[in-house]
Write a protein that holds these residues in place. Sequence first.
Motif, short mmCIF file in Angstrom:
data_model
loop_
_atom_site.label_atom_id
_atom_site.label_comp_id
_atom_site.label_asym_id
_atom_site.label_seq_id
_atom_site.Cartn_x
_atom_site.Cartn_y
_atom_site.Cartn_z
N ALA A 267 0.83 -1.22 0.00
CA ALA A 267 0.00 0.00 0.00
C ALA A 267 0.86 1.26 0.00
CB ALA A 267 -0.95 -0.01 1.20
N GLY A 268 1.95 1.23 -0.73
CA GLY A 268 2.82 2.39 -0.83
C GLY A 268 3.84 2.52 0.28
N TYR A 269 3.81 1.62 1.25
CA TYR A 269 4.78 1.62 2.35
C TYR A 269 5.84 0.56 2.09
CZ TYR A 269 1.59 4.40 5.26
OH TYR A 269 0.77 5.38 5.77
N LYS A 270 7.08 0.95 2.23
CA LYS A 270 8.20 0.03 2.04
C LYS A 270 8.64 -0.50 3.39
CE LYS A 270 11.09 1.17 -1.14
NZ LYS A 270 12.19 1.86 -1.89
N VAL A 271 8.60 -1.83 3.57
CA VAL A 271 9.01 -2.45 4.81
C VAL A 271 10.02 -3.54 4.50
CG1 VAL A 271 6.79 -2.00 5.92
CG2 VAL A 271 7.16 -4.20 4.79
N GLY A 272 10.77 -3.92 5.51
CA GLY A 272 11.73 -4.99 5.31
C GLY A 272 12.89 -4.89 6.27
N PRO A 273 13.69 -5.94 6.30
CA PRO A 273 13.59 -7.14 5.46
C PRO A 273 12.46 -8.07 5.91
CG PRO A 273 15.38 -7.38 7.03
CD PRO A 273 14.88 -5.99 7.20
N VAL A 274 11.99 -8.90 4.97
CA VAL A 274 10.94 -9.88 5.25
C VAL A 274 11.44 -11.24 4.77
CG1 VAL A 274 8.57 -10.60 4.76
CG2 VAL A 274 9.12 -8.15 4.96
N TRP A 275 11.39 -12.23 5.65
CA TRP A 275 11.80 -13.59 5.29
C TRP A 275 10.63 -14.34 4.66
CZ3 TRP A 275 16.59 -15.69 5.34
CH2 TRP A 275 17.59 -15.01 6.04
N PHE A 276 10.92 -15.01 3.54
CA PHE A 276 9.95 -15.85 2.85
C PHE A 276 10.43 -17.30 2.89
CE2 PHE A 276 8.73 -11.78 1.24
CZ PHE A 276 7.41 -11.90 0.81
N THR A 277 9.54 -18.19 3.27
CA THR A 277 9.83 -19.62 3.31
C THR A 277 9.47 -20.26 1.99
OG1 THR A 277 9.43 -19.69 5.70
CG2 THR A 277 9.33 -21.78 4.53
N HIS A 278 10.35 -21.12 1.50
CA HIS A 278 10.16 -21.78 0.20
C HIS A 278 9.01 -22.77 0.23
CE1 HIS A 278 10.93 -25.10 -2.65
NE2 HIS A 278 11.45 -24.17 -3.44
N ARG A 279 8.22 -22.79 -0.84
CA ARG A 279 7.19 -23.78 -1.06
C ARG A 279 7.24 -24.24 -2.52
NH1 ARG A 279 7.32 -24.37 3.55
NH2 ARG A 279 5.67 -24.13 5.10
N GLU A 280 6.82 -25.46 -2.78
CA GLU A 280 6.74 -25.95 -4.14
C GLU A 280 5.70 -25.15 -4.93
OE1 GLU A 280 8.74 -28.10 -5.52
OE2 GLU A 280 9.80 -28.47 -3.62
N ASN A 281 5.92 -25.03 -6.23
CA ASN A 281 4.99 -24.27 -7.08
C ASN A 281 3.56 -24.75 -6.92
OD1 ASN A 281 6.82 -22.47 -8.21
ND2 ASN A 281 7.27 -23.78 -9.96
N ARG A 282 3.37 -26.07 -6.88
CA ARG A 282 2.01 -26.62 -6.84
C ARG A 282 1.25 -26.19 -5.59
NH1 ARG A 282 5.40 -31.02 -5.82
NH2 ARG A 282 5.19 -31.91 -3.72
N ASN A 283 1.96 -25.90 -4.50
CA ASN A 283 1.29 -25.50 -3.27
C ASN A 283 0.48 -24.22 -3.45
OD1 ASN A 283 2.86 -27.58 -2.34
ND2 ASN A 283 3.58 -26.53 -0.52
N PHE A 284 1.02 -23.29 -4.23
CA PHE A 284 0.34 -22.01 -4.42
C PHE A 284 -0.23 -21.86 -5.83
CE2 PHE A 284 2.60 -20.88 -0.53
CZ PHE A 284 1.57 -20.25 0.16
N HIS A 285 0.57 -22.15 -6.84
CA HIS A 285 0.11 -21.95 -8.22
C HIS A 285 -1.06 -22.86 -8.57
CE1 HIS A 285 4.25 -20.11 -9.53
NE2 HIS A 285 3.52 -19.30 -8.78
N ASP A 286 -1.13 -24.02 -7.96
CA ASP A 286 -2.21 -24.96 -8.24
C ASP A 286 -3.22 -25.00 -7.10
OD1 ASP A 286 -0.97 -25.62 -10.66
OD2 ASP A 286 0.22 -27.19 -9.73
#
Length: 333
Positions: A267-286
Amino acid sequence: MPSQARTMLLAGGLLLAAAADAGQSLPARFESDRVYLEAQGATGERLRLYTDTGGGLFLKQEAVERLKLPLSPLEDPEARRELGDRAKVTRLPAFAVEAGIPPPLADDGRMMVLPSALAGPQLPGASQDDGILGQAWFSGRIWTWDYPARRFRREAGDWKPSPELRRLALGFKTDGHGNRVTDFPRLQVVIDGKTHSLLLDTGAMTVLTPNAQAELADGGPSERATSMIADSVFQAWRKAHPDWRVINNAQAGMGSAMIEVPEVIIAGYKVGPVWFTHRENRNFHDFMSSFMDARVDGALGGNAFRHFIMTVDYPGAAAYFRCIAGCRDTTPR
């Protein structure tokens, strides 16, 4: 019925309706940017529920038995085909509702009862709860998470955003008539100059391995909020930015890696750092995308929202943000 009695009854009903829609603070406990609701009855009964905008809606069988909650058959034919005679529903105990935990609006306030084995695997070391209040519980209402002050509130039905709040449109899956099918919210953020659609997921969490916790060395607990990203995006970030920190074997039990994204624009605000945990493509894309109005690349969790007072207006399909600390404004003045 005498006119005076009828008037008093109607007035009482209107007062009850107004009270139900007046908004209320909830008995929330914030733990590493995740929110639990906790209630205790007069005779010591306890209920601890995990709130998760990206999750399901159920009470665990063990909690139902412990609290001696009445059961009734689940009428949904699809769920009955999957669960058979075990498919039951119940309602929140009265002491929890009195403490400020509202029942879901749909299905007459009933919630599914699941054996723990079917309630979703717990990550090793994860805190135990008595159930999850997920997307169907949030549906139809307006909610405010004040992460810095560690407060969680259900807003009144006539809540209006104040001028200083930043609005971000949310996407929800609808049918051909425009009726809401699910209430998993999709938001868009900017990372590394690209716009990504993500699940707004206040329940996204991880349990760090000892190796990951030692490498972070931030003094936080192993069990904490996280954000998640599909493999294709994870690998693209890693290739484009070899300087971004990656911790392999970061998540206990699953062995998933984590990547540290320096900046996320919300929403126009820059925050960070932010950690992202890896997931397989199918978990989200499918899988996850099948419940949403468009494909999502991952989920944004409390480790990103921790800087904000965030209000999510489910009927209005919008989220509103006010940054309290740790943000940079990217909008032109």
